[in-house]
Write a protein that holds these residues in place. Structure first.
Motif, short mmCIF file in Angstrom:
data_model
loop_
_atom_site.label_atom_id
_atom_site.label_comp_id
_atom_site.label_asym_id
_atom_site.label_seq_id
_atom_site.Cartn_x
_atom_site.Cartn_y
_atom_site.Cartn_z
N VAL A 99 32.61 42.68 32.00
CA VAL A 99 33.79 41.89 32.36
C VAL A 99 35.01 42.81 32.48
O VAL A 99 35.79 42.70 33.44
CB VAL A 99 34.04 40.79 31.30
CG1 VAL A 99 35.40 40.14 31.52
CG2 VAL A 99 32.94 39.73 31.38
N LEU A 103 36.79 43.17 36.17
CA LEU A 103 38.08 42.50 36.35
C LEU A 103 39.25 43.49 36.47
O LEU A 103 40.37 43.08 36.78
CB LEU A 103 38.35 41.56 35.17
CG LEU A 103 37.39 40.37 35.03
CD1 LEU A 103 37.84 39.49 33.87
CD2 LEU A 103 37.33 39.57 36.31
N THR A 142 37.30 34.57 39.28
CA THR A 142 36.49 33.41 38.88
C THR A 142 35.04 33.60 39.26
O THR A 142 34.12 33.30 38.48
CB THR A 142 37.05 32.14 39.53
OG1 THR A 142 38.42 31.96 39.15
CG2 THR A 142 36.25 30.92 39.09
N ILE A 145 33.38 36.27 36.96
CA ILE A 145 33.07 35.74 35.64
C ILE A 145 31.85 34.82 35.69
O ILE A 145 30.97 34.88 34.83
CB ILE A 145 34.29 34.99 35.06
CG1 ILE A 145 35.44 35.98 34.79
CG2 ILE A 145 33.92 34.25 33.78
CD1 ILE A 145 36.73 35.32 34.39
N SER A 146 31.79 33.99 36.73
CA SER A 146 30.64 33.09 36.89
C SER A 146 29.35 33.88 37.08
O SER A 146 28.31 33.54 36.48
CB SER A 146 30.88 32.17 38.09
OG SER A 146 29.76 31.33 38.29
#
Length: 223
Positions: A99, A103, A142, A145-146
């Motif tokens: 993550v 990100l 989004t 993350i999914s």
């Protein structure tokens, strides 16, 4: 004579008393040694559990011949539990690392767009473009993350891959276009049609990881 009998009885009593004390002493020593031998596995288990609780995820109970059948079952159960917790912790660390890595780019783009908007007096059109850029990056975050959550669930066996027929050539082109790779460094050569049965999100991540690693570890002037 009565005096001799009394003396003999006293001697016999002393002998029996001494023997009784000796037997009691031997019994106490034997019980202590047995209790110490039986409690050693418990102390080993407590020591291992304490080490595991303080971050030593490799800590395991070492089994030997001193373990009774019951204590061996407890030790094996503890080792299995420790292995499961260790695996879960490694998955958590890997998820956090993924993550953080994924990100970093969209967060940097959003931050740069906000700083530019704060520093310069943008026109309504420029402001709209900035908002749209931030929106696109938020959508990307989004989606990332999914995807990461789905990958974690797949590894844990709580989710199944969604297989469908995909055009591998189209997917490769789409990934390279989305990541905005340099056309001089990343060249897509794919014959049509090339179809595969795969999960679109997972296969996209795979292609992106391969290209990212090639750019990172390949030759400086390579392609």
């Amino acid at each position: 004579p009565a005096n001799d009998i009394t003396q003999i009885m006293n001697k016999i009593s002393n002998i029996f008393l001494t023997a009784a004390l000796f037997v009691v002493l031997i019994s106490v020593l034997a019980v202590t040694a047995f209790a110490r031998r039986e409690s050693r596995p418990l102390k080993e288990l407590a020591k291992t559990a304490n080490a595991f609780g303080h971050g030593d995820l490799e800590a395991r109970v070492r089994l030997d011949d001193d373990y009774s059948e019951e204590m061996e079952e407890v030790a094996v159960a503890f080792n299995n539990m420790a292995a499961s917790l260790q695996k879960s912790e490694y998955r958590r660390q890997e998820f956090v690392a993924n993550v953080s890595h994924e990100l970093r780019t969209p967060v940097s783009i959003i931050k740069g767009a906000c700083e530019y908007a704060e520093k310069y007096d943008e026109t309504p059109q420029e402001r709209l473009e900035t908002i749209l850029m931030i929106h696109r990056q938020a959508d990307k975050m989004t989606s990332l993350i999914s995807q990461l959550l789905s990958m974690t669930r797949l590894e844990q066996g709580t989710e199944l891959a969604h297989l469908q027929q995909l055009s591998l050539s189209d997917l490769a082109r789409s990934v390279c276009l989305e990541q905005a790779y340099s056309p001089e460094k990343v060249i897509v050569q794919a014959d049509d049609p090339v179809f595969v049965q795969a999960d679109a999100a997972l296969l996209s991540r795979l292609v992106q990881n391969l290209v990212d690693n090639a750019l990172k570890y390949g030759k400086p002037d390579g392609h």
